[in-house]
Design a protein around this motif. Structure first.
Motif, PDB file in Angstrom:
ATOM      1  N   ASN A 138      -3.009  -4.326  -8.850  1.00  0.00           N
ATOM      2  CA  ASN A 138      -2.550  -5.160  -7.730  1.00  0.00           C
ATOM      3  C   ASN A 138      -1.145  -4.805  -7.237  1.00  0.00           C
ATOM      4  OD1 ASN A 138      -4.931  -6.554  -7.440  1.00  0.00           O
ATOM      5  ND2 ASN A 138      -4.305  -8.244  -8.762  1.00  0.00           N
ATOM      6  N   PRO A 139      -0.148  -4.559  -8.112  1.00  0.00           N
ATOM      7  CA  PRO A 139       1.193  -4.202  -7.610  1.00  0.00           C
ATOM      8  C   PRO A 139       1.215  -2.907  -6.802  1.00  0.00           C
ATOM      9  CG  PRO A 139       1.313  -4.819  -9.915  1.00  0.00           C
ATOM     10  CD  PRO A 139      -0.133  -4.739  -9.561  1.00  0.00           C
ATOM     11  N   LEU A 140       0.279  -2.003  -7.050  1.00  0.00           N
ATOM     12  CA  LEU A 140       0.258  -0.739  -6.321  1.00  0.00           C
ATOM     13  C   LEU A 140       0.000  -0.955  -4.834  1.00  0.00           C
ATOM     14  CD1 LEU A 140      -1.761   1.428  -8.852  1.00  0.00           C
ATOM     15  CD2 LEU A 140       0.686   1.520  -8.404  1.00  0.00           C
ATOM     16  N   PHE A 141      -0.793  -1.981  -4.500  1.00  0.00           N
ATOM     17  CA  PHE A 141      -1.102  -2.257  -3.098  1.00  0.00           C
ATOM     18  C   PHE A 141       0.131  -2.741  -2.325  1.00  0.00           C
ATOM     19  CE2 PHE A 141      -5.275  -2.744  -5.173  1.00  0.00           C
ATOM     20  CZ  PHE A 141      -5.979  -1.801  -4.439  1.00  0.00           C
ATOM     21  N   ASN A 142       1.131  -3.257  -3.031  1.00  0.00           N
ATOM     22  CA  ASN A 142       2.357  -3.703  -2.373  1.00  0.00           C
ATOM     23  C   ASN A 142       3.259  -2.544  -1.956  1.00  0.00           C
ATOM     24  OD1 ASN A 142       1.566  -6.359  -2.817  1.00  0.00           O
ATOM     25  ND2 ASN A 142       2.641  -6.472  -4.771  1.00  0.00           N
ATOM     26  N   TYR A 143       3.110  -1.397  -2.612  1.00  0.00           N
ATOM     27  CA  TYR A 143       4.016  -0.278  -2.375  1.00  0.00           C
ATOM     28  C   TYR A 143       3.376   0.917  -1.664  1.00  0.00           C
ATOM     29  CZ  TYR A 143       7.230  -2.697  -5.459  1.00  0.00           C
ATOM     30  OH  TYR A 143       8.050  -3.629  -6.010  1.00  0.00           O
TER      31      TYR A 143
ATOM     32  N   SER B  22       1.566   7.769 -11.058  1.00  0.00           N
ATOM     33  CA  SER B  22       1.359   8.335 -12.394  1.00  0.00           C
ATOM     34  C   SER B  22       2.379   7.800 -13.385  1.00  0.00           C
ATOM     35  CB  SER B  22       1.439   9.862 -12.344  1.00  0.00           C
ATOM     36  OG  SER B  22       0.451  10.386 -11.505  1.00  0.00           O
ATOM     37  N   ILE B  23       3.635   7.726 -12.973  1.00  0.00           N
ATOM     38  CA  ILE B  23       4.689   7.184 -13.841  1.00  0.00           C
ATOM     39  C   ILE B  23       4.406   5.714 -14.141  1.00  0.00           C
ATOM     40  CG2 ILE B  23       7.137   6.559 -13.927  1.00  0.00           C
ATOM     41  CD1 ILE B  23       7.671   9.169 -12.331  1.00  0.00           C
ATOM     42  N   TYR B  24       4.008   4.965 -13.126  1.00  0.00           N
ATOM     43  CA  TYR B  24       3.692   3.542 -13.318  1.00  0.00           C
ATOM     44  C   TYR B  24       2.563   3.368 -14.342  1.00  0.00           C
ATOM     45  CZ  TYR B  24       1.572  -1.001 -12.358  1.00  0.00           C
ATOM     46  OH  TYR B  24       1.016  -2.251 -12.489  1.00  0.00           O
TER      47      TYR B  24
ATOM     48  N   ASP C 262       7.647  -5.875 -16.519  1.00  0.00           N
ATOM     49  CA  ASP C 262       8.557  -4.747 -16.715  1.00  0.00           C
ATOM     50  C   ASP C 262       8.046  -3.491 -16.007  1.00  0.00           C
ATOM     51  OD1 ASP C 262      10.218  -6.315 -18.260  1.00  0.00           O
ATOM     52  OD2 ASP C 262       9.376  -5.620 -20.171  1.00  0.00           O
ATOM     53  N   ALA C 263       6.733  -3.280 -16.057  1.00  0.00           N
ATOM     54  CA  ALA C 263       6.146  -2.110 -15.401  1.00  0.00           C
ATOM     55  C   ALA C 263       6.299  -2.202 -13.887  1.00  0.00           C
ATOM     56  CB  ALA C 263       4.677  -1.971 -15.781  1.00  0.00           C
ATOM     57  N   VAL C 264       6.163  -3.408 -13.324  1.00  0.00           N
ATOM     58  CA  VAL C 264       6.349  -3.588 -11.876  1.00  0.00           C
ATOM     59  C   VAL C 264       7.799  -3.313 -11.501  1.00  0.00           C
ATOM     60  CG1 VAL C 264       6.316  -5.278 -10.008  1.00  0.00           C
ATOM     61  CG2 VAL C 264       4.412  -5.163 -11.616  1.00  0.00           C
ATOM     62  N   GLY C 265       8.740  -3.755 -12.338  1.00  0.00           N
ATOM     63  CA  GLY C 265      10.151  -3.449 -12.100  1.00  0.00           C
ATOM     64  C   GLY C 265      10.406  -1.951 -12.130  1.00  0.00           C
ATOM     65  N   MET C 266       9.781  -1.266 -13.071  1.00  0.00           N
ATOM     66  CA  MET C 266       9.911   0.187 -13.155  1.00  0.00           C
ATOM     67  C   MET C 266       9.286   0.850 -11.927  1.00  0.00           C
ATOM     68  SD  MET C 266      10.933   2.883 -14.750  1.00  0.00           S
ATOM     69  CE  MET C 266      11.254   2.492 -16.435  1.00  0.00           C
ATOM     70  N   LEU C 267       8.155   0.318 -11.454  1.00  0.00           N
ATOM     71  CA  LEU C 267       7.520   0.857 -10.240  1.00  0.00           C
ATOM     72  C   LEU C 267       8.461   0.715  -9.046  1.00  0.00           C
ATOM     73  CD1 LEU C 267       5.039   1.983  -8.737  1.00  0.00           C
ATOM     74  CD2 LEU C 267       4.250  -0.363  -8.494  1.00  0.00           C
TER      75      LEU C 267
END
Length: 171
Positions: free
Chosen positions: A112-117, A145-147, A158-163
């Motif tokens: 889901n966070p990927l669709f925001n970016y 890939s990093i995410y 934390d992963a969303v913050g890193m993304l």
């Protein structure tokens, strides 16, 4: 943990060679898998795809035994591709089987966070611990890939913050 082959839908393999009318495919297991050159939708002896070493396929395991090499096909039992195909371009990310199962869930909280970016991207998740990623730019492919690698070891927040930081750093 090592992945053991069994009859499953959806593994990502890399073509490593060709022997007569069969391809040898690395699926990350104990044995190299074999795939017939006519194991594709619409393929015949005269009309079959020409794959080269390094090509990536999304296939299903149709036969697996501890004593024999596994066999793959890019068609379902009815002879239709149904998403099984040769994957063009993109990048392969190696991750745990648990993360692959989470990514394959319908409306996964990890995707889901990927669709925001990102406006457009493709994920193909294999049940052998490989995820194929392709986005509209190389920078976006690298960021996704990093995410995915970070999701392995971080909590969701934390992963969303890193993304967010990765997207900002890559521009």
């Amino acid at each position: 943990k090592q992945w053991y082959q069994r009859r499953v839908r959806g593994v990502i393999g890399i073509i490593i060679g060709r022997v007569m009318d069969e391809y040898r495919v690395d699926i990350g297991g104990a044995h190299v898998a074999m795939m017939s050159s006519i194991a594709f939708e619409g393929a015949t002896q005269r009309n079959k795809p020409e794959l080269k070493p390094g090509n990536v396929v999304y296939a299903r395991v149709i036969a697996a035994n501890k004593d024999v090499e596994p066999e793959l096909a890019c068609v379902n039992k009815k002879g239709k591709a149904n998403g099984l195909q040769v994957l063009e371009g993109g990048h392969i990310v190696q991750c745990s089987l648990g993360l692959c199962r989470k990514l394959r869930q319908h409306k996964s909280p990890l995707t889901n966070p990927l669709f925001n970016y990102f406006k457009s991207f493709e994920l193909c998740v294999g049940l052998n611990g490989r995820v194929w990623v392709r986005a509209d730019t190389v920078k976006h492919t690298v960021a996704i890939s990093i995410y995915l690698k970070q999701c392995e070891y971080m909590s969701g927040a934390d992963a969303v913050g890193m993304l967010r930081q990765t997207v900002k750093a890559l521009g």
